[in-house]
Design a protein around this motif. Structure first.
Motif, PDB file in Angstrom:
ATOM      1  N   ALA A 195       0.862  -1.183   0.000  1.00  0.00           N
ATOM      2  CA  ALA A 195       0.000   0.000   0.000  1.00  0.00           C
ATOM      3  C   ALA A 195       0.901   1.236   0.000  1.00  0.00           C
ATOM      4  O   ALA A 195       1.407   1.650   1.035  1.00  0.00           O
ATOM      5  N   LEU A 196       1.132   1.765  -1.173  1.00  0.00           N
ATOM      6  CA  LEU A 196       1.948   2.964  -1.336  1.00  0.00           C
ATOM      7  C   LEU A 196       1.133   4.014  -2.084  1.00  0.00           C
ATOM      8  O   LEU A 196       0.289   3.678  -2.920  1.00  0.00           O
ATOM      9  N   ALA A 213       6.554   0.908   2.357  1.00  0.00           N
ATOM     10  CA  ALA A 213       5.143   0.704   2.727  1.00  0.00           C
ATOM     11  C   ALA A 213       4.972   0.802   4.240  1.00  0.00           C
ATOM     12  O   ALA A 213       3.993   1.363   4.730  1.00  0.00           O
ATOM     13  N   TRP A 214       5.928   0.286   4.993  1.00  0.00           N
ATOM     14  CA  TRP A 214       5.877   0.384   6.461  1.00  0.00           C
ATOM     15  C   TRP A 214       5.944   1.846   6.900  1.00  0.00           C
ATOM     16  O   TRP A 214       5.178   2.268   7.750  1.00  0.00           O
ATOM     17  N   ILE A 215       6.829   2.600   6.292  1.00  0.00           N
ATOM     18  CA  ILE A 215       6.980   4.034   6.650  1.00  0.00           C
ATOM     19  C   ILE A 215       5.694   4.803   6.362  1.00  0.00           C
ATOM     20  O   ILE A 215       5.255   5.600   7.187  1.00  0.00           O
ATOM     21  N   GLU A 216       5.081   4.540   5.224  1.00  0.00           N
ATOM     22  CA  GLU A 216       3.857   5.270   4.830  1.00  0.00           C
ATOM     23  C   GLU A 216       2.637   4.899   5.661  1.00  0.00           C
ATOM     24  O   GLU A 216       1.696   5.662   5.751  1.00  0.00           O
ATOM     25  N   ASN A 217       2.642   3.706   6.223  1.00  0.00           N
ATOM     26  CA  ASN A 217       1.453   3.225   6.906  1.00  0.00           C
ATOM     27  C   ASN A 217       1.692   3.011   8.374  1.00  0.00           C
ATOM     28  O   ASN A 217       0.917   2.465   9.079  1.00  0.00           O
ATOM     29  N   ARG A 252      -6.342  -1.088  -1.287  1.00  0.00           N
ATOM     30  CA  ARG A 252      -5.147  -0.372  -0.820  1.00  0.00           C
ATOM     31  C   ARG A 252      -3.875  -0.867  -1.516  1.00  0.00           C
ATOM     32  O   ARG A 252      -2.961  -0.103  -1.765  1.00  0.00           O
ATOM     33  N   ASN A 253      -3.822  -2.148  -1.806  1.00  0.00           N
ATOM     34  CA  ASN A 253      -2.634  -2.735  -2.427  1.00  0.00           C
ATOM     35  C   ASN A 253      -2.833  -2.791  -3.935  1.00  0.00           C
ATOM     36  O   ASN A 253      -3.430  -3.714  -4.451  1.00  0.00           O
ATOM     37  N   LYS A 254      -2.350  -1.775  -4.620  1.00  0.00           N
ATOM     38  CA  LYS A 254      -2.552  -1.696  -6.063  1.00  0.00           C
ATOM     39  C   LYS A 254      -1.466  -2.423  -6.850  1.00  0.00           C
ATOM     40  O   LYS A 254      -1.658  -2.791  -7.992  1.00  0.00           O
ATOM     41  N   LYS A 255      -0.331  -2.608  -6.222  1.00  0.00           N
ATOM     42  CA  LYS A 255       0.777  -3.323  -6.865  1.00  0.00           C
ATOM     43  C   LYS A 255       1.374  -4.298  -5.855  1.00  0.00           C
ATOM     44  O   LYS A 255       1.272  -4.106  -4.654  1.00  0.00           O
TER      45      LYS A 255
END
Length: 138
Positions: free
Chosen positions: A89-90, A134-138, A110-113
């Motif tokens: 999820a980015l 992804a961890w940093i963003e979420n 949420r997970n487009k790729k």
């Protein structure tokens, strides 16, 4: 152990091995990586060990995938014919040959790729960098 009854055998055939409570898969993760996806278990374990290094990460096994959470869902992991899929999820996805478009991986949009990891050697520094993002963003 008492002998199995004929009814027990019929129930097992009708409901599947996992319904027995013993002798079947122990966890949803075991079920996920059974049969033709067994070879992807080692890749999953490496990804899971990497994720556990990050503060607040929760791996939540579901029937068809393992959801990855921190403050909100950051991704999902699922075996596939192509290799282990690690949905991310980015907000912005970098260009990467390892990323593939996915739909509904992790029960939503949420997970487009997703990273496609056909083997353990594909879980390299680039793949780890994307998971960390992804961890940093979420």
């Amino acid at each position: 152990m008492p002998p199995k009854s004929k009814a027990h055998g019929n129930a097992t055939r009708a409901l599947g091995k996992e319904s027995r409570g013993r002798g079947g898969s122990d966890t949803p993760v075991d079920t996920l990586f059974a049969g033709s996806f067994a070879s992807q278990r080692a890749i999953y374990e490496a990804v899971a060990a990497y994720l556990r290094k990050f503060d607040g990460v929760i791996l939540s096994p579901r029937k068809g995938y393992v959801a990855l959470y921190r403050l909100r869902q950051l991704g999902a992991v699922k075996p596939s014919k192509e290799g282990l899929l690690v949905g991310l999820a980015l907000q912005k996805y970098p260009k990467s040959a390892k990323l593939k478009d996915v739909k509904n991986l992790g029960g939503g949009d949420r997970n487009k790729k997703a990273l496609v990891l056909p083997s353990l050697k594909d879980f390299d520094a680039n793949a780890k960098e994307l998971i960390k993002a992804a961890w940093i963003e979420n």
